[in-house]
Write a protein that holds these residues in place. Structure first.
Motif, mmCIF file in Angstrom:
data_model
loop_
_atom_site.group_PDB
_atom_site.id
_atom_site.type_symbol
_atom_site.label_atom_id
_atom_site.label_comp_id
_atom_site.label_asym_id
_atom_site.label_seq_id
_atom_site.Cartn_x
_atom_site.Cartn_y
_atom_site.Cartn_z
ATOM 1 N N ASP A 200 0.962 -1.140 -0.048
ATOM 2 C CA ASP A 200 -0.116 -0.163 -0.075
ATOM 3 C C ASP A 200 0.916 1.340 0.074
ATOM 4 N N GLY A 201 1.974 1.138 -0.660
ATOM 5 C CA GLY A 201 2.731 2.440 -0.899
ATOM 6 C C GLY A 201 3.837 2.740 -0.006
ATOM 7 N N LYS A 202 3.881 1.684 0.996
ATOM 8 C CA LYS A 202 4.871 1.720 2.252
ATOM 9 C C LYS A 202 6.006 0.878 1.881
ATOM 10 N N GLY A 203 7.155 1.244 2.041
ATOM 11 C CA GLY A 203 8.415 0.460 2.068
ATOM 12 C C GLY A 203 8.362 -0.577 3.155
ATOM 13 N N VAL A 204 8.725 -1.694 2.788
ATOM 14 C CA VAL A 204 8.662 -2.838 3.897
ATOM 15 C C VAL A 204 9.780 -3.967 3.328
ATOM 16 N N TRP A 205 10.291 -4.188 4.561
ATOM 17 C CA TRP A 205 11.089 -5.469 4.474
ATOM 18 C C TRP A 205 10.381 -6.784 4.735
ATOM 19 N N PRO A 206 10.567 -7.859 3.954
ATOM 20 C CA PRO A 206 9.925 -8.919 4.303
ATOM 21 C C PRO A 206 10.725 -10.050 4.975
ATOM 22 N N LEU A 207 10.233 -10.540 5.803
ATOM 23 C CA LEU A 207 11.116 -11.479 6.641
ATOM 24 C C LEU A 207 10.555 -12.797 6.944
ATOM 25 N N THR A 208 11.082 -13.815 6.611
ATOM 26 C CA THR A 208 10.340 -15.251 6.072
ATOM 27 C C THR A 208 11.093 -16.093 6.804
ATOM 28 N N ILE A 209 10.433 -16.836 7.720
ATOM 29 C CA ILE A 209 10.845 -18.197 8.086
ATOM 30 C C ILE A 209 10.076 -19.463 7.696
#
Length: 276
Positions: A200-209
């Protein structure tokens, strides 16, 4: 008669299944509150004050310890470092989780509110029953309808409807109080940091396990400022999609009124009198 298993345990197991996030569905379409925006009740809504980096939220100075300041910016953190930081931040604030888990006949909606003093309200709504669990002041209350209402052949007596069973607070799964620690804590396994993206237009880092059965759990944390998580998604047999919002909000979790609380002995007596 013998009561069905207390939903204080059953709901905690349900929440653990949802929040341990052994399997989730990816979904990133709805609006999410931005913890970097000032808020009336906390970061995420216009009009108030958000947390300073590494600081406590307004009014929280004595409620929870502040998360320690980060050693480096999120862009320079590893996946494990970002997950640890997100867990620290969420342990020091109030927030709400809303979303869905399960599929088909097992599908349910989930709402969890965590207060600044770690009081919790959880509502799981299924096709056949609505489960409500409240932890206030270290004591757990569960609505009687969810304790006995979904048991085949058992009807909730009129004088028990709308009441809550008081149970030992130790039965509450700790993932309900700090689900991020339960899902992405230090013992959760390797955390893979993906490429920075947007929700939604916001920068994010995806963290996956990834779990042993191949299911994945992904926490999306803010790329700017402190890495507050704004969404939890994943894949697996029990898909889950949760939005995180209202960081620092005045989440009011209170025990039910005294006249609506019963203990197990009272519950047994009323059920027996009703012929249940």
């Amino acid at each position: 008669m013998r009561l069905p298993r207390s939903v204080a345990t059953a709901a905690a197991v349900t929440a653990a299944a949802a929040l341990a996030l052994g399997g989730l569905t990816a979904c990133a379409g709805d609006d999410v509150d931005d913890p970097t925006v000032d808020s009336k009740s906390g970061p995420g809504r216009p009009g108030g004050t958000g947390p300073a980096p590494g600081g406590v939220l307004p009014g929280q100075e004595t409620a929870n310890p502040a998360a320690p300041p980060p050693a480096k910016p999120p862009a320079e953190m590893s996946g494990r470092e970002l997950a640890d930081r997100a867990v620290q931040l969420m342990a020091a604030t109030s927030y709400r989780l809303t979303g869905q888990f399960g599929t088909g006949a097992d599908a349910a909606t989930l709402s969890i509110e965590v207060g600044k003093l770690r009081d919790v309200r959880q509502i799981v709504t299924r096709a056949d029953v609505k489960q409500e669990l409240i932890r206030a002041g270290g004591v757990v209350y569960t609505n009687v309808e969810s304790v006995i209402g979904s048991t085949p052949g058992v009807t909730v007596p009129a004088n028990l409807r709308g009441t809550y069973l008081k149970t030992d607070g130790q039965q509450l799964d700790p993932k309900l109080v700090d689900p991020f620690a339960g899902s992405f804590g230090a013992d959760a396994g390797e955390v893979v940091k993906g490429q920075q993206t947007q929700i939604d237009g916001k920068g994010v880092w995806p963290l996956t396990i990834k779990s042993a059965d191949g299911a994945t759990t992904t926490m999306y944390v803010m790329a700017a400022g402190d890495p507050y998580p704004i969404r939890l998604t994943g894949t697996g047999a029990d898909p889950v999609d949760l939005k995180v919002s209202d960081f620092g909000a005045e989440v009011g979790v209170a025990a039910p009124p005294a006249e609506r609380i019963v203990d197990e002995a009272t519950l047994q007596q009323r059920m027996a009198a009703a012929g249940g």
